[in-house]
Write a protein that holds these residues in place. Structure first.
Motif, short mmCIF file in Angstrom:
data_model
loop_
_atom_site.label_atom_id
_atom_site.label_comp_id
_atom_site.label_asym_id
_atom_site.label_seq_id
_atom_site.Cartn_x
_atom_site.Cartn_y
_atom_site.Cartn_z
N LEU A 1 -6.88 -2.73 -4.72
CA LEU A 1 -7.07 -4.03 -5.34
C LEU A 1 -7.23 -5.12 -4.28
N ARG A 2 -6.44 -5.03 -3.18
CA ARG A 2 -6.54 -6.04 -2.12
C ARG A 2 -7.88 -5.94 -1.40
N GLU A 3 -8.37 -4.74 -1.20
CA GLU A 3 -9.60 -4.55 -0.43
C GLU A 3 -10.84 -5.03 -1.18
N LEU A 4 -10.66 -5.35 -2.48
CA LEU A 4 -11.80 -5.91 -3.22
C LEU A 4 -12.20 -7.27 -2.66
N ALA A 5 -11.25 -8.05 -2.14
CA ALA A 5 -11.53 -9.36 -1.53
C ALA A 5 -10.56 -9.56 -0.39
N PRO A 6 -10.72 -8.83 0.74
CA PRO A 6 -9.74 -8.91 1.83
C PRO A 6 -9.67 -10.26 2.51
N ASP A 7 -10.73 -11.10 2.43
CA ASP A 7 -10.70 -12.43 3.05
C ASP A 7 -9.98 -13.45 2.17
N ARG A 8 -9.73 -13.05 0.90
CA ARG A 8 -9.08 -13.98 -0.03
C ARG A 8 -7.62 -13.60 -0.27
N TYR A 9 -7.37 -12.32 -0.57
CA TYR A 9 -6.03 -11.90 -0.95
C TYR A 9 -5.32 -11.29 0.24
N SER A 10 -4.12 -11.78 0.49
CA SER A 10 -3.31 -11.26 1.60
C SER A 10 -2.71 -9.91 1.23
N ASN A 11 -2.13 -9.80 0.02
CA ASN A 11 -1.47 -8.57 -0.36
C ASN A 11 -1.12 -8.64 -1.84
N PHE A 12 -0.83 -7.45 -2.44
CA PHE A 12 -0.27 -7.32 -3.77
C PHE A 12 0.94 -6.41 -3.68
N TRP A 13 1.99 -6.66 -4.46
CA TRP A 13 3.20 -5.86 -4.39
C TRP A 13 3.89 -5.84 -5.74
N LEU A 14 4.87 -4.91 -5.85
CA LEU A 14 5.62 -4.75 -7.09
C LEU A 14 7.10 -4.68 -6.74
N LEU A 15 7.89 -5.54 -7.39
CA LEU A 15 9.34 -5.57 -7.21
C LEU A 15 9.99 -5.17 -8.52
N ASP A 16 11.21 -4.58 -8.41
CA ASP A 16 11.92 -4.32 -9.65
C ASP A 16 12.59 -5.61 -10.14
N GLY A 17 13.31 -5.51 -11.22
CA GLY A 17 13.91 -6.71 -11.81
C GLY A 17 14.95 -7.36 -10.92
N GLU A 18 15.52 -6.64 -9.95
CA GLU A 18 16.53 -7.19 -9.05
C GLU A 18 15.91 -7.76 -7.78
N GLY A 19 14.59 -7.58 -7.59
CA GLY A 19 13.93 -8.12 -6.42
C GLY A 19 13.74 -7.11 -5.31
N ARG A 20 13.88 -5.80 -5.56
CA ARG A 20 13.67 -4.77 -4.53
C ARG A 20 12.22 -4.30 -4.57
N LEU A 21 11.66 -4.04 -3.39
CA LEU A 21 10.27 -3.64 -3.28
C LEU A 21 10.10 -2.22 -3.77
N LEU A 22 9.14 -2.05 -4.71
CA LEU A 22 8.81 -0.73 -5.23
C LEU A 22 7.57 -0.17 -4.56
N CYS A 23 6.51 -1.00 -4.42
CA CYS A 23 5.28 -0.57 -3.77
C CYS A 23 4.53 -1.78 -3.28
N SER A 24 3.55 -1.58 -2.32
CA SER A 24 2.85 -2.71 -1.73
C SER A 24 1.47 -2.25 -1.28
N GLY A 25 0.50 -3.20 -1.31
CA GLY A 25 -0.83 -2.89 -0.83
C GLY A 25 -0.90 -2.80 0.67
N LEU A 26 0.03 -3.44 1.41
CA LEU A 26 0.15 -3.31 2.86
C LEU A 26 1.37 -2.46 3.16
N PRO A 27 1.36 -1.75 4.28
CA PRO A 27 2.52 -0.91 4.61
C PRO A 27 3.80 -1.74 4.67
N ALA A 28 4.80 -1.34 3.90
CA ALA A 28 6.09 -2.03 3.87
C ALA A 28 7.16 -1.03 3.48
#
Length: 555
Positions: A77-104
């Motif tokens: 999804l990020r690579e569709l417009a790499p000059d516009r979007y920095s990253n996309f990510w998903l957090l759970d309800g407590e704020g913990r990272l579940l997945c990310s478009g950039l390595p994290a």
């Protein structure tokens, strides 16, 4: 003529001032236009990010993917417009990272970020503050949308961020030259200049909170650098605003030049109009009116006023000439009607006074007959006094209709006749040894005052004849009436025995009280002395204005 140009001058100055204000307001309109262009350009990027995040949150399919598949999907999804979007990510309800478009590293805790705290409270799409991306390390604008379960509880948070340099690159295409500036402001009030926007062109710091509190606001004032500016701010998102500014230095200078040029043009136009008006008024109005005025001045009431066969000028002047002809004719007819009505009134008034005089003489005759039937001398005397009073009023009415003045009376002939009448009734004359002399000016008096004066004289002369000359004593009664300015001076005096030696104490009788009453009705006060004869003096104001008004009404 100058007064006629005042409305034109007022309209001209108002038009010039309107042109100045229009030129001055052009900068504010430019600021609004610049804001709309910037809002359209950068609002599209924000709306695109909003749609992506809200669609991901609404579908909730990311929650069903394995972590690696989720990372791959967000990276794609990020690579569709790499000059516009920095990253996309998903957090759970407590704020913990579940997945990310950039390595994290999964499981990192981000609950303290501003947009995470806000979305946990509001459960709606939010924008964060300008910041450095934790994964990308570049300046970004983060945003997030909540993933809710069927009960509306927060399950996860889908986030994304826009590169701030994307806005900067987009700002290069925004029509903001040397006189225009565009900024982005986040919810915290942090300012991101776009393109060549300058900090000294920002509104004063004390005005920024007011602008941030409004949904949309335009303002004119002095920028932080001291230059006059127009600003316009609009909301791109509850957490993001766009601010556009346009310098008014050149606009104000151009407005003053426009104002001065317009005033000069209008001044020349007014001067030309004034000259044309003066010439037109002189030829078309003033000359015909002067000719009409001269003809009206030559006319006098009673004369025939004819229309001018050579009348020229405006239609209104000719109509006025015709109206004057009609007015003169109506005046002539009205004058004839009034003369006839006045003649009828004179005849009616003469008849009324004549009938009143006859009725009063009948009353006097009845009183005289009744007195002859009485055997009591005191009663006879009282009837005689009443007869004399009635006879005096009858004489007054006879003079009113004989002289046809009706409202005023000539006093000299009236007093002469009244004295002779009283002398005949009371036995005065050469045979009795008592004579009545008159010393008065030939003056006129209103009928109201003449009635009171006649009754006062009747009482005074009657008292003098009955009480001042007992046992056939000879003497003289003098009636004097003179005028000093607006004051009349009446004196009735005799050389009889006086009040102190009167046989019946007359000074306290009805006659003296009547004399004082009639003097008060005249507007004066009776001064009565009785040491060597009796002297009654009354000073009272002569109502000349009433007489003159009556004379004018009669005329």
């Amino acid at each position: 003529m100058a007064a006629a140009t005042i409305p034109i001058a007022a309209i001209a100055v108002n038009n010039a001032w309107s042109a100045f204000r229009a030129a001055g307001a052009a900068g504010l309109r430019d600021a609004v236009i610049l804001r709309e262009v910037a809002a359209a350009r950068h609002g599209a990027a924000m709306e695109g990010l909003r749609e992506i995040l809200t669609n991901l949150a609404r579908s909730r399919y990311l929650l069903a993917l394995p972590a690696d598949a989720c990372d791959q999907h967000l990276r794609h999804l990020r690579e569709l417009a790499p000059d516009r979007y920095s990253n996309f990510w998903l957090l759970d309800g407590e704020g913990r990272l579940l997945c990310s478009g950039l390595p994290a590293r999964r499981g990192d805790y981000f609950a303290e970020l501003d947009y995470v705290r806000e979305i946990r409270q509001s459960k709606r799409f939010v924008l964060g503050q300008f910041t450095l991306g934790l994964v990308s390390g570049r300046a970004v604008l983060p945003a997030a949308a909540p993933v809710l379960d069927e009960a509306g509880q927060l399950q996860a948070i889908v986030g994304g961020s826009l590169f701030l340099d994307f806005f900067l690159r987009g700002g290069q295409a925004t029509p903001n030259g040397d006189q225009n500036d565009v900024w982005l402001l986040d919810a915290d009030g942090s300012v991101l200049p776009l393109g060549s926007a300058r900090a000294e062109a920002l509104p004063p710091r004390e005005d920024l909170p007011q602008m941030l509190a409004a949904q949309e606001m335009s303002l004119v004032g002095t920028a932080r650098g001291g230059t006059p500016y127009a600003w316009s701010m609009a909301v791109l998102d509850p957490g993001l605003r766009v601010l556009a500014g346009v310098s008014l230095a050149q606009a104000k200078q151009g407005a003053w030049l426009t104002f001065a040029r317009r005033l000069l043009e209008l001044s020349l136009f007014l001067a030309a109009c004034l000259v044309a008006i003066l010439i037109g008024v002189e030829l078309g109005v003033s000359r015909p009116l002067r000719r009409l005025v001269a003809r009206v001045r030559e006319w006098a009431p009673g004369r025939i006023y004819e229309a001018d066969p050579q009348a020229q000028g405006p239609y209104e002047v000719r109509e006025l000439d015709q109206a004057l002809v009609g007015a003169a004719r109506a005046l002539r007819e009205r004058e004839a009607a009034l003369t006839h009505a006045l003649h009828q009134r004179d005849l009616l008034m003469a008849e009324i006074h004549h009938r009143v005089k006859n009725n009063l003489q009948v009353v006097a005759s009845l009183l005289n007959l009744q007195a002859d039937r009485l055997r009591n001398p005191s009663a006879q005397a009282e009837f005689a006094v009443a007869r004399d009073r009635v006879q005096a009023l009858a004489t007054l009415h006879r003079h009113l209709y004989l002289h046809q003045s009706f409202e005023r009376i000539s006093m000299r002939p009236f007093l002469d006749e009244l004295s002779r009448q009283l002398g005949d009734a009371l036995g005065a004359g050469p045979d009795s040894g008592v004579r009545i002399d008159i010393d008065t000016e030939d003056l006129e008096m209103g009928s109201d005052q003449a009635i009171s004066l006649a009754l006062l004289l009747t009482e005074a002369v009657s008292n003098a004849m009955r009480h001042g000359f007992p046992e056939g004593r000879a003497g003289r009664i003098l009636i004097s009436l003179h005028v000093e300015g607006d004051t009349a001076h009446l004196v009735v005096e005799d050389d009889g025995v006086g009040l102190d030696d009167a046989a019946d104490g007359n000074s306290d009788g009805l006659g003296m009280r009547l004399i004082e009453g009639f003097a008060g009705h005249l507007g004066g006060e009776a001064e009565i002395t009785g040491e060597q004869g009796t002297r009654i003096a009354v000073r009272f104001p002569l109502h000349r204005r009433d007489i003159e008004a009556s004379a004018r009404d009669g005329a």
